[in-house]
Design an enzyme around this catalytic site. Structure first.
Site, PDB file in Angstrom:
ATOM      1  N   MET A 283      30.807  41.744  47.767  1.00  0.00           N
ATOM      2  CA  MET A 283      30.081  42.836  48.416  1.00  0.00           C
ATOM      3  C   MET A 283      30.640  44.187  47.963  1.00  0.00           C
ATOM      4  SD  MET A 283      28.892  41.538  52.123  1.00  0.00           S
ATOM      5  CE  MET A 283      30.383  41.909  53.009  1.00  0.00           C
TER       6      MET A 283
ATOM      7  N   HIS B 299      39.620  40.395  44.905  1.00  0.00           N
ATOM      8  CA  HIS B 299      38.437  40.207  44.050  1.00  0.00           C
ATOM      9  C   HIS B 299      38.858  40.081  42.584  1.00  0.00           C
ATOM     10  CE1 HIS B 299      36.642  42.683  47.467  1.00  0.00           C
ATOM     11  NE2 HIS B 299      35.846  41.641  47.475  1.00  0.00           N
TER      12      HIS B 299
ATOM     13  N   GLN C  32      23.685  38.818  56.319  1.00  0.00           N
ATOM     14  CA  GLN C  32      24.897  38.213  56.876  1.00  0.00           C
ATOM     15  C   GLN C  32      25.592  39.125  57.889  1.00  0.00           C
ATOM     16  OE1 GLN C  32      26.716  37.888  52.845  1.00  0.00           O
ATOM     17  NE2 GLN C  32      28.627  38.421  53.875  1.00  0.00           N
TER      18      GLN C  32
ATOM     19  N   GLY D 222      37.231  33.117  47.619  1.00  0.00           N
ATOM     20  CA  GLY D 222      38.590  33.322  48.103  1.00  0.00           C
ATOM     21  C   GLY D 222      38.895  32.470  49.329  1.00  0.00           C
TER      22      GLY D 222
ATOM     23  N   GLN E  12      33.765  30.106  55.061  1.00  0.00           N
ATOM     24  CA  GLN E  12      32.698  30.348  54.079  1.00  0.00           C
ATOM     25  C   GLN E  12      32.788  29.330  52.945  1.00  0.00           C
ATOM     26  OE1 GLN E  12      31.394  34.376  52.684  1.00  0.00           O
ATOM     27  NE2 GLN E  12      32.754  33.942  50.991  1.00  0.00           N
TER      28      GLN E  12
ATOM     29  N   SER F  53      38.125  44.568  52.127  1.00  0.00           N
ATOM     30  CA  SER F  53      37.432  45.860  52.019  1.00  0.00           C
ATOM     31  C   SER F  53      37.451  46.563  53.368  1.00  0.00           C
ATOM     32  CB  SER F  53      35.992  45.648  51.559  1.00  0.00           C
ATOM     33  OG  SER F  53      35.971  44.864  50.384  1.00  0.00           O
TER      34      SER F  53
END
Ligand code: AMP
Length: 293
Positions: A27, A34, A58, A144, A150, A183
């Site tokens: 994202m 990342h 989401q 990750g 997830q 983030s």
């Protein structure tokens, strides 16, 4: 590096790629976590596609979609420096045109933990990830461990819908004090940044108790709660003790575990997790046990 904004351009670019293609969905507002996914993909694949898309489906109605941090020029510079071949930066209208009405829903492993706190979250994740898999047709996709549920949800989807690709799970990158990079850490005030390390300290307390021989979930959870009790700025949402293979909550641990938690620290809601035994927190360990079996 080619930057594509439309589905037609992405498909045309993908057709020209020969050899193994690795996909790194993000994202944006990229950090070293990342970067580690991109580096893994770069080492193993002939071509790397990264996507940057703040996926509206989401986010819940009261979540941070409109304020989610963004810095596309910086993200593109980082991806170019790491040797990414193609970056897909679609608009929301490209991904969800008018009359869009098809969603992918993984039923069981998306319940509980993040799914309980964010009821429509994983449906949005699996929908956008399945679209990205269809569009990019990767041989390998990199995720990750930071977002462990997830990973389990996506692996279930890959099995159930027969996506012909391999999922790789990369370890969680942390700041020097242990805070998992995210983030959303950008939202933390100076005081809350200090308090945010409570998540990591709670996981460490669970690890210590586990390594002392404690196998009762309630006692491991108690160790985490005791750490949160010392930090009024950090409000624990949940602490879970679950089997790593399918995220079923356990009462007593007798196989590899995922301990995970979420907490609000000032503005942001932060998540973190750890596999136990601790040596499983590696690329090989996490890829072998998380959502497998
Ligand atoms: P996001 O941009 O937050 O959706 O994350 C994109 C991918 O990067 C997901 O697979 C995340 O699990 C992964 N990721 C996010 N933070 C970290 C981290 N600290 N270490 C490793 N991977 C991460």
């Amino acid at each position: 590096m080619i930057v594509v904004e439309t589905i037609d351009a992405l498909r045309a670019t993908r057709r020209d790629l020969k050899g193994r293609v690795g996909l790194v969905p993000t994202m944006g507002y990229l950090h070293d976590g990342h970067r580690s996914l991109v580096i893994a993909a770069r080492q193993e694949c002939a071509h790397v596609i990264a996507s940057i898309f703040v996926n509206p489906t989401q986010f819940g109605a009261n979540e941070d979609l409109s304020t989610y941090p963004r810095d596309l020029p910086r993200d593109l510079a980082m991806l170019e420096a790491e040797g990414v071949d193609v970056v897909f930066v679609p608009t929301a209208a490209q991904m969800y045109p008018p009359r869009f009405q098809t969603y992918v829903n993984v039923e069981q492993v998306s319940q509980g933990k993040e799914g309980a706190s964010r009821p429509t979250h994983f449906r949005g994740v699996t929908t956008v990830v399945s679209k990205l898999f269809n569009l990019c047709q990767p041989d390998d996709a990199y995720f990750g461990q930071k977002d462990a549920q997830q990973v389990v949800v996506i692996r279930q989807m890959v099995r159930d819908l027969n996506f012909p690709l391999r999922i790789h799970v990369c370890p969680t990158w942390r700041e020097a004090d242990g805070l998992a990079m995210s983030s959303r850490n950008a939202y933390l005030s100076v005081e809350d940044r200090q308090a945010a390390v409570t998540l990591w300290r709670a996981l460490q307390a669970m690890r210590t108790r586990y390594e002392q021989g404690e196998r009762r979930a309630a006692m491991l959870q108690e160790a985490a709660r005791a750490v949160f009790a010392t930090e009024p700025r950090a409000a624990l949402d949940y602490v879970s003790v679950a089997r790593a293979r399918d995220l079923e909550e356990v009462e007593t641990a007798d196989e590899p575990l995922l301990v995970s938690l979420a907490a609000r620290v000032g503005k942001p809601r932060l998540i973190d997790n750890m596999l136990l035994p601790y040596h499983l927190n590696s690329r090989e360990g996490a890829t072998a046990v998380l959502g497998v079996g």
